[in-house]
Design a protein around this motif. Structure first.
Motif, PDB file in Angstrom:
ATOM      1  N   SER A   1     -48.359 -17.450 -15.696  1.00 42.53           N
ATOM      2  CA  SER A   1     -47.126 -17.971 -14.964  1.00 42.53           C
ATOM      3  C   SER A   1     -45.794 -17.694 -15.735  1.00 42.53           C
ATOM      4  N   THR A   2     -44.737 -17.640 -14.778  1.00 45.72           N
ATOM      5  CA  THR A   2     -43.479 -17.610 -15.515  1.00 45.72           C
ATOM      6  C   THR A   2     -42.810 -18.664 -14.614  1.00 45.72           C
ATOM      7  N   ALA A   3     -41.509 -19.330 -15.499  1.00 47.30           N
ATOM      8  CA  ALA A   3     -40.773 -20.248 -14.871  1.00 47.30           C
ATOM      9  C   ALA A   3     -39.305 -20.013 -15.344  1.00 47.30           C
ATOM     10  N   TYR A   4     -38.374 -19.943 -14.416  1.00 45.28           N
ATOM     11  CA  TYR A   4     -36.823 -19.879 -15.177  1.00 45.28           C
ATOM     12  C   TYR A   4     -35.872 -20.693 -13.923  1.00 45.28           C
ATOM     13  N   HIS A   5     -34.663 -21.039 -14.522  1.00 48.58           N
ATOM     14  CA  HIS A   5     -33.949 -22.140 -13.901  1.00 48.58           C
ATOM     15  C   HIS A   5     -32.685 -21.268 -13.175  1.00 48.58           C
ATOM     16  N   THR A   6     -32.265 -21.727 -11.942  1.00 47.27           N
ATOM     17  CA  THR A   6     -31.160 -21.034 -11.296  1.00 47.27           C
ATOM     18  C   THR A   6     -30.301 -22.188 -10.695  1.00 47.27           C
ATOM     19  N   LYS A   7     -29.219 -21.794 -10.611  1.00 45.12           N
ATOM     20  CA  LYS A   7     -28.095 -22.925 -10.061  1.00 45.12           C
ATOM     21  C   LYS A   7     -28.644 -23.238  -8.538  1.00 45.12           C
ATOM     22  N   GLU A   8     -28.781 -22.098  -7.919  1.00 42.64           N
ATOM     23  CA  GLU A   8     -29.124 -22.443  -6.511  1.00 42.64           C
ATOM     24  C   GLU A   8     -30.327 -23.065  -6.216  1.00 42.64           C
ATOM     25  N   PHE A   9     -31.639 -22.719  -6.822  1.00 43.62           N
ATOM     26  CA  PHE A   9     -32.927 -22.998  -6.257  1.00 43.62           C
ATOM     27  C   PHE A   9     -33.575 -23.891  -7.415  1.00 43.62           C
TER      28      PHE A   9
END
Length: 212
Positions: free
Chosen positions: A157-165
């Motif tokens: 798994s991979t997770a990252y943060h975005t402003k939109e989602f």
């Protein structure tokens, strides 16, 4: 009983050894899901991954903003081009690809979060030993977290943060080392006359937001 003791000792030895950043096999195929924290996007895709030729193919089924879609995309990073393939009517569109190829790997500057067993360590075949890592995104826009298997460095798994989602989570499963049909990583014959279509260049996340 002796076999169980031996397996327990081997597992203990693996847990005692500090994991190191690693690279996944250069040829992989399998399936993945992508979902977002704000619940606007969920998709399932079969994938083919070629780190040697910098090629990826995604065959998707998903939903974006409550609309379902199917999508077939071939990403050729060395050509900076992406093909949208429509096999049902033997047509395709060619678009610019603005992102660089990023191999499936744990970056050398990643920090180890920890090691764990998915499932159970009570008996053979009941669990999977994985390592979780974190670090800064290449553009320093936020953090990422990635989990890979201890043996083989297969993505989990991979997770990252975005402003939109908010958080964008990708989960991998049914991974197989190798590609059964390498021709699927080449444009079909009916795409030979396709020309680059002017417009907004595609990036990876936009591939999962096709709502035609």
């Amino acid at each position: 009983m002796k076999l169980l003791v031996l397996l327990t000792c081997l597992l203990a030895a693996c847990l005692a050894e500090k994991p190191h950043p690693c690279a996944s096999p250069p040829l992989l195929s399998g399936a993945l899901t992508v979902s977002t924290q704000n619940e606007k996007l969920w998709t399932y895709a079969k994938y083919l991954y070629d780190a040697l030729g910098h090629r990826v193919r995604l065959l998707e089924l998903g939903a974006y903003q409550n609309k379902s879609f199917t999508y077939d995309a071939l990403l050729l990073y060395r050509e900076a081009a992406m093909y949208e393939i429509h096999a049902h009517n033997r047509t395709c569109q060619k678009k610019p690809l603005k992102v660089e190829f990023h191999p499936m790997a744990v970056p050398k500057d990643a920090s180890l979060l920890g090691q764990a067993v998915l499932g159970s360590s009570s008996g053979p075949g009941q669990g999977l030993l994985v390592n979780s890592w974190t670090g800064d995104l290449p553009d320093k826009s936020g953090k990422y977290m990635t989990t890979v298997t201890e043996f083989g460095c297969i993505p989990v798994s991979t997770a990252y943060h975005t402003k939109e989602f908010g958080w964008v989570v990708t989960s991998f499963f049914n991974n197989v080392i190798g590609i059964e049909d390498p021709d699927l990583l080449n444009p079909p014959s009916f795409c030979s006359d396709a020309e680059i279509k002017e417009g907004e260049p595609a990036d990876f996340l936009s591939l999962f937001m096709n709502n035609n």
